[in-house]
Write a protein that holds these residues in place. Structure first.
Motif, PDB file in Angstrom:
ATOM      1  N   ASN A  60       1.035  51.722  23.901  1.00 45.07           N
ATOM      2  CA  ASN A  60       0.923  51.761  25.354  1.00 45.07           C
ATOM      3  C   ASN A  60      -0.039  50.673  25.828  1.00 45.07           C
ATOM      4  OD1 ASN A  60       2.673  53.881  25.775  1.00 45.07           O
ATOM      5  ND2 ASN A  60       1.083  55.441  25.648  1.00 45.07           N
ATOM      6  N   SER A  62      -0.786  47.740  29.135  1.00 50.01           N
ATOM      7  CA  SER A  62      -0.577  47.599  30.581  1.00 50.01           C
ATOM      8  C   SER A  62       0.591  46.670  30.898  1.00 50.01           C
ATOM      9  CB  SER A  62      -1.848  47.060  31.249  1.00 50.01           C
ATOM     10  OG  SER A  62      -2.926  47.939  31.065  1.00 50.01           O
ATOM     11  N   ASN A  63       1.444  47.141  31.815  1.00 47.94           N
ATOM     12  CA  ASN A  63       2.410  46.224  32.418  1.00 47.94           C
ATOM     13  C   ASN A  63       1.672  45.435  33.496  1.00 47.94           C
ATOM     14  OD1 ASN A  63       4.632  47.010  30.918  1.00 47.94           O
ATOM     15  ND2 ASN A  63       5.097  48.705  32.284  1.00 47.94           N
ATOM     16  N   TYR A  64       2.074  44.238  33.745  1.00 44.66           N
ATOM     17  CA  TYR A  64       1.318  43.416  34.676  1.00 44.66           C
ATOM     18  C   TYR A  64       2.217  42.427  35.399  1.00 44.66           C
ATOM     19  CZ  TYR A  64       1.687  39.925  30.991  1.00 44.66           C
ATOM     20  OH  TYR A  64       2.170  39.051  30.056  1.00 44.66           O
ATOM     21  N   GLN A 246      -4.543  49.458  42.447  1.00 46.11           N
ATOM     22  CA  GLN A 246      -4.278  48.881  41.126  1.00 46.11           C
ATOM     23  C   GLN A 246      -5.347  47.840  40.773  1.00 46.11           C
ATOM     24  OE1 GLN A 246      -0.252  47.480  41.638  1.00 46.11           O
ATOM     25  NE2 GLN A 246       0.643  49.335  40.786  1.00 46.11           N
ATOM     26  N   ARG A 247      -5.580  47.699  39.487  1.00 50.64           N
ATOM     27  CA  ARG A 247      -6.605  46.776  39.003  1.00 50.64           C
ATOM     28  C   ARG A 247      -6.081  45.342  38.991  1.00 50.64           C
ATOM     29  NH1 ARG A 247      -8.780  46.561  32.791  1.00 50.64           N
ATOM     30  NH2 ARG A 247     -10.505  45.101  33.069  1.00 50.64           N
ATOM     31  N   GLU A 300      -2.404  44.752  37.190  1.00 52.35           N
ATOM     32  CA  GLU A 300      -1.941  45.768  36.252  1.00 52.35           C
ATOM     33  C   GLU A 300      -1.175  46.845  37.016  1.00 52.35           C
ATOM     34  OE1 GLU A 300      -5.275  47.208  34.080  1.00 52.35           O
ATOM     35  OE2 GLU A 300      -5.641  45.307  33.049  1.00 52.35           O
ATOM     36  N   THR A 301       0.090  47.017  36.680  1.00 54.18           N
ATOM     37  CA  THR A 301       0.954  47.948  37.410  1.00 54.18           C
ATOM     38  C   THR A 301       1.179  49.263  36.676  1.00 54.18           C
ATOM     39  OG1 THR A 301       2.926  46.923  36.435  1.00 54.18           O
ATOM     40  CG2 THR A 301       2.147  46.054  38.545  1.00 54.18           C
ATOM     41  N   GLY A 302       0.461  49.493  35.571  1.00 53.93           N
ATOM     42  CA  GLY A 302       0.613  50.741  34.825  1.00 53.93           C
ATOM     43  C   GLY A 302       0.780  50.473  33.349  1.00 53.93           C
ATOM     44  N   ALA A 303       0.729  51.523  32.542  1.00 53.20           N
ATOM     45  CA  ALA A 303       0.854  51.396  31.093  1.00 53.20           C
ATOM     46  C   ALA A 303       2.202  51.934  30.625  1.00 53.20           C
ATOM     47  CB  ALA A 303      -0.271  52.146  30.389  1.00 53.20           C
ATOM     48  N   GLU A 375      -4.872  43.979  24.741  1.00 56.78           N
ATOM     49  CA  GLU A 375      -5.788  45.075  25.031  1.00 56.78           C
ATOM     50  C   GLU A 375      -6.163  45.777  23.739  1.00 56.78           C
ATOM     51  OE1 GLU A 375      -4.109  47.802  27.794  1.00 56.78           O
ATOM     52  OE2 GLU A 375      -4.453  46.537  29.541  1.00 56.78           O
TER      53      GLU A 375
END
Length: 414
Positions: A60, A62-64, A246-247, A300-303, A375
């Motif tokens: 898992n 991060s999608n980005y 979002q980060r 970063e749009t989520g993992a 990561e």
């Protein structure tokens, strides 16, 4: 019967045929084409290298979304210093890059009209005092039926008109920075001070001593850098994945430090370049960032589970990313070769001499991939379509293999 000549001819023909056959057999073995994406290790080299292999992991990460943008300050933190009246600049403290605190003097302005405004204010104030007394007198006369109500109305009208005039002049004095109380005490001045409405750094100086500036002409520009933000342009195809909170990870041009921000506002308009503005608040605004700096950002749009390998398994060469895979069957071929050697060990000294030279035992192939986010020591990768499931990937020692490959190319591929 064969003559001596015939015997010599036959022997010569035989020797020529034998030589030709030998050369024909040796020709294919002279040199095989070298594959620049292959590196080979003997059994001993493999043990010494410490190479470790494994299979693709699913982790898992991060999608980005990759995007570019600039560092900027909110509009309320950008200020243009002006004067509501024209005048000649007599002095200025403005210097590009200088910090000026709120209320500090930026420039002094001189204009003879300032004296006229003060004179009008003082005269109007005196008239107001007279009209106030006259109004009271007219009110008393009307109560005693000595004067007509019309006189009282005229007096009240004149008084109200003068009140409005005095208040207007008082506001003008305050606007240009002159104290009405000082004028009432008889202190007139032709110079006024232009002060900074906010604290900040001077970004542009547009005037100099001796220059005449018109009313509302910009003297200098300032910016407050205490509330910088990241202004990022995201392509329309990606904007649906962006959400508030979002980060954002970004680097400024020439900055080796990765900094963080948070999506705060998302624009509602698509620009001519088919991008949408995304406003990000910096979590810890650093002092060395300046408005207008170019930044490269990742939102970063989520993992999600994605193919990944240890970060050290990915090597860089020529601006591209690669991994190494162990060619199928190389280790097994090595074991078979050792068994064949053992079988020929008792065939005599000549056999022993021929079997001592060992061929390559482990073959590794370099494969180009697309490296993604890194990561916790793992890097997301995108594999080529030709990649075979279950292939063994070099997790440790990839840079050693790359170094050996580069050395082999320098030596001519041998």
């Amino acid at each position: 019967m064969f003559t001596s000549f015939h015997k010599v001819f036959i022997v010569a023909a035989f020797l020529l045929t034998a030589c030709g056959t030998k050369k024909a057999e040796e020709a294919p073995a002279e040199e095989e084409a070298h594959d620049p994406n292959v590196v080979e290790l003997t059994s001993e080299q493999y043990k010494m290298s410490g190479v470790q292999v494994g299979q693709i992991l699913s982790i898992n990460l991060s999608n980005y979304i990759k995007a570019n943008g600039t560092i900027d300050a909110p509009p309320q933190m950008h200020v243009s210093i002006t004067s509501p009246y024209g005048g000649i600049i007599k002095s200025t403290t403005a210097l590009e890059g200088k910090f000026i605190g709120k209320g500090q003097v930026v420039a002094t302005l001189e204009n003879p009209e300032f004296i006229q405004i003060q004179q009008d204010y003082l005269e109007s104030s005196s008239q107001l005092t007279y009209l106030s007394q006259d109004l009271k007198r007219q009110e008393e006369l009307v109560r005693e039926h000595i004067a007509a109500a019309k006189s009282l109305q005229r007096a009240r009208s004149e008084y109200n008109t003068m009140v409005a005039r005095v208040e207007g002049l008082r506001s003008q004095l305050r606007l240009i920075g002159i104290s009405p109380a000082s004028v009432r005490s008889g202190k007139f001045t032709s110079r006024v001070s232009i002060t900074a409405p906010i604290g900040g750094y001077v970004t542009h100086v547009l005037s100099n001593v001796g220059k005449f500036v018109s009313a509302n002409e910009v003297i200098a520009d300032m910016v407050n850098t205490n509330d910088l933000h990241a202004e990022i342009k995201v392509f329309e195809k990606d904007i649906v994945r962006v959400q508030k909170g979002q980060r954002i990870r970004f680097r400024a041009t020439g900055d080796s430090i990765e900094r963080n921000a948070e999506v705060y506002l998302i624009g509602k308009d698509i620009g001519a370049d088919r991008t949408v503005d995304v406003h990000g608040h910096l979590t810890m605004p650093p002092r060395n960032l300046l408005p207008g700096m170019f930044i490269s950002a990742v939102i970063e749009t989520g993992a999600a589970a994605t193919p990944a390998v240890p970060a050290e398994a990915v090597v860089q060469a020529g601006g591209k990313s690669y991994i190494f895979i162990l060619e199928e069957g190389t280790a097994e071929k090595h074991e078979e070769g050792k068994k064949e050697e053992a079988g020929h060990a008792g065939e005599g000294k000549e056999g022993e001499g021929e079997g001592k030279e060992e061929g390559p035992h482990y073959t590794f192939r370099r494969v180009e991939i697309v490296a993604g986010v890194t990561e916790n020591g793992y890097t997301a990768i995108t594999l080529p379509e030709s990649f075979k499931a279950g292939a063994k990937i070099v997790f440790k020692g990839a840079y050693d293999l790359l170094s050996k490959m580069n050395n082999s190319e320098e030596e001519g591929g041998h």
